[in-house]
Design a protein around this motif. Sequence first.
Motif, short mmCIF file in Angstrom:
data_model
loop_
_atom_site.label_atom_id
_atom_site.label_comp_id
_atom_site.label_asym_id
_atom_site.label_seq_id
_atom_site.Cartn_x
_atom_site.Cartn_y
_atom_site.Cartn_z
N GLY A 96 0.83 -1.19 0.00
CA GLY A 96 0.00 0.00 0.00
C GLY A 96 0.87 1.25 0.00
O GLY A 96 1.30 1.74 -1.03
N GLU A 97 1.19 1.70 1.22
CA GLU A 97 1.93 2.96 1.33
C GLU A 97 3.30 2.90 0.67
O GLU A 97 3.82 3.91 0.22
N GLY A 98 3.90 1.71 0.61
CA GLY A 98 5.25 1.61 0.04
C GLY A 98 5.30 0.97 -1.33
O GLY A 98 6.37 0.51 -1.75
N LEU A 99 4.20 0.96 -2.04
CA LEU A 99 4.15 0.17 -3.28
C LEU A 99 5.21 0.61 -4.30
O LEU A 99 5.85 -0.22 -4.94
N ASN A 100 5.42 1.92 -4.43
CA ASN A 100 6.40 2.38 -5.42
C ASN A 100 7.80 1.88 -5.07
O ASN A 100 8.61 1.59 -5.96
N HIS A 101 8.08 1.73 -3.78
CA HIS A 101 9.41 1.24 -3.38
C HIS A 101 9.56 -0.23 -3.76
O HIS A 101 10.65 -0.67 -4.15
N LEU A 102 8.47 -0.99 -3.64
CA LEU A 102 8.52 -2.40 -4.05
C LEU A 102 8.81 -2.50 -5.54
O LEU A 102 9.67 -3.28 -5.99
N VAL A 103 8.12 -1.69 -6.34
CA VAL A 103 8.31 -1.70 -7.78
C VAL A 103 9.75 -1.29 -8.13
O VAL A 103 10.41 -1.92 -8.97
N THR A 104 10.23 -0.27 -7.47
CA THR A 104 11.58 0.21 -7.77
C THR A 104 12.63 -0.84 -7.41
O THR A 104 13.58 -1.07 -8.18
N ALA A 105 12.46 -1.49 -6.27
CA ALA A 105 13.43 -2.52 -5.86
C ALA A 105 13.42 -3.68 -6.85
O ALA A 105 14.48 -4.23 -7.19
N ALA A 106 12.24 -4.04 -7.34
CA ALA A 106 12.15 -5.12 -8.32
C ALA A 106 12.78 -4.69 -9.64
O ALA A 106 13.52 -5.46 -10.27
N ARG A 107 12.52 -3.46 -10.07
CA ARG A 107 13.13 -2.98 -11.32
C ARG A 107 14.64 -2.98 -11.23
O ARG A 107 15.34 -3.33 -12.17
N ALA A 108 15.15 -2.60 -10.05
CA ALA A 108 16.60 -2.54 -9.85
C ALA A 108 17.20 -3.93 -9.63
O ALA A 108 18.41 -4.09 -9.69
N ASN A 109 16.35 -4.89 -9.35
CA ASN A 109 16.79 -6.25 -9.00
C ASN A 109 17.86 -6.20 -7.92
O ASN A 109 18.86 -6.93 -7.98
N ILE A 110 17.66 -5.34 -6.95
CA ILE A 110 18.63 -5.21 -5.86
C ILE A 110 18.55 -6.44 -4.96
O ILE A 110 17.47 -6.99 -4.74
N ASP A 111 19.69 -6.85 -4.46
CA ASP A 111 19.79 -8.13 -3.74
C ASP A 111 19.33 -7.98 -2.28
O ASP A 111 20.13 -8.02 -1.34
N ILE A 112 18.03 -7.79 -2.12
CA ILE A 112 17.44 -7.79 -0.78
C ILE A 112 16.31 -8.82 -0.77
O ILE A 112 15.81 -9.20 -1.83
N THR A 113 15.94 -9.25 0.42
CA THR A 113 14.84 -10.22 0.58
C THR A 113 13.69 -9.53 1.30
O THR A 113 13.88 -9.03 2.41
N ALA A 155 2.53 -11.24 -9.14
CA ALA A 155 2.48 -11.16 -10.61
C ALA A 155 3.01 -9.82 -11.10
O ALA A 155 3.73 -9.74 -12.11
N MET A 156 2.68 -8.76 -10.37
CA MET A 156 3.12 -7.43 -10.77
C MET A 156 4.64 -7.31 -10.72
O MET A 156 5.28 -6.81 -11.65
N VAL A 157 5.22 -7.81 -9.65
CA VAL A 157 6.67 -7.72 -9.48
C VAL A 157 7.39 -8.54 -10.57
O VAL A 157 8.40 -8.11 -11.12
N LYS A 158 6.82 -9.69 -10.89
CA LYS A 158 7.44 -10.52 -11.94
C LYS A 158 7.30 -9.87 -13.31
O LYS A 158 8.15 -10.02 -14.17
N LYS A 159 6.20 -9.19 -13.50
CA LYS A 159 5.99 -8.49 -14.78
C LYS A 159 7.00 -7.35 -14.93
O LYS A 159 7.55 -7.13 -16.01
N VAL A 160 7.20 -6.65 -13.83
CA VAL A 160 8.14 -5.53 -13.84
C VAL A 160 9.55 -6.03 -14.16
O VAL A 160 10.30 -5.38 -14.88
N ASN A 161 9.91 -7.18 -13.59
CA ASN A 161 11.24 -7.73 -13.84
C ASN A 161 11.21 -9.25 -13.71
O ASN A 161 11.22 -9.79 -12.60
N PRO A 162 11.19 -9.97 -14.81
CA PRO A 162 11.10 -11.43 -14.76
C PRO A 162 12.30 -12.10 -14.09
O PRO A 162 12.24 -13.29 -13.76
N GLN A 163 13.37 -11.34 -13.85
CA GLN A 163 14.56 -11.95 -13.22
C GLN A 163 14.43 -12.13 -11.72
O GLN A 163 15.22 -12.83 -11.10
#
Length: 206
Positions: A96-113, A155-163
């Motif tokens: 919700g409040e942090g959704l853009n950060h989730l998208v950005t982290a997935a786009r960057a494929n940064i190594d966090i869990t 599904a959204m995160v995978k769409k943003v970056n399949p890796q």
Amino acid sequence: MNWKKFDTGKTPTWCPGCPNYLLWLALKQSLAELKLKREKIVIAYDIGCAGNMADFIKTYGVHTLHGRAIPVAMGVKYFRPELTVIVVGGDGGIYGEGLNHLVTAARANIDITVLVANNHLYSLTTGQASPTTPKGAASKSTPQGTDLNPLPAVAMVKKVNPQVLAETISPQQHLKEKIKKAIKFPGFALLDIDQTCVTFGKLLRK
Ligand SMILES: Cc1ncc(C[n+]2csc(CCOP(=O)(O)OP(=O)(O)O)c2C)c(N)n1
Ligand code: SF4
Ligand SMILES: [Mg+2]
């Protein structure tokens, strides 16, 4: 493996039967089995019932603001790439409040869990609708039922970056092994842990 070294000695304040106890245990066991040193781990906690785990795991950590755990984790990882960086939060904060950060982290494929205790509600604030509340379900903030479509976060995160690694899992099935795999994954990993809030989950009636 001595996972008790990750205990702070504080007793969790979650309701009896809350699935967050399973996540808490599995995360401590995962860190121990991966032989990670406490001083080499940073956990960024969101705000909410899940985020309150900040008081109960003994590693370095930051109890951040609601929705802001991912950017804190990203900052730590960018500047200290040798550290293991994990996020613990709820569906309200991360989707919700942090959704853009989730998208950005997935786009960057940064190594966090990112571990999301997805109970489909804002539970700490006693049961308002979250981005994953099922369409039509009642909650304290939507007594007539929400008419919003739930967010398909994985599904959204995978769409943003399949890796990236992104998966919905159950807290009762192989949670520890899934967490270990996500931590070892060399890129962005999201575990969407589908759980039920034993106190407010009964509000989610159709
Ligand atoms: C910026 C901000 N907005 C709202 C709140 C109030 N708040 C605290 S916890 C919470 C709900 C948390 O829900 P979720 O992230 O799903 O975690 P849960 O409690 O369900 O584990 C809200 C809205 C806050 N603390 N800060
Ligand atoms: S309100 Fe729900 S999510 Fe929060 S501690 Fe109680 S059972 Fe767990
Ligand atoms: Mg929640």
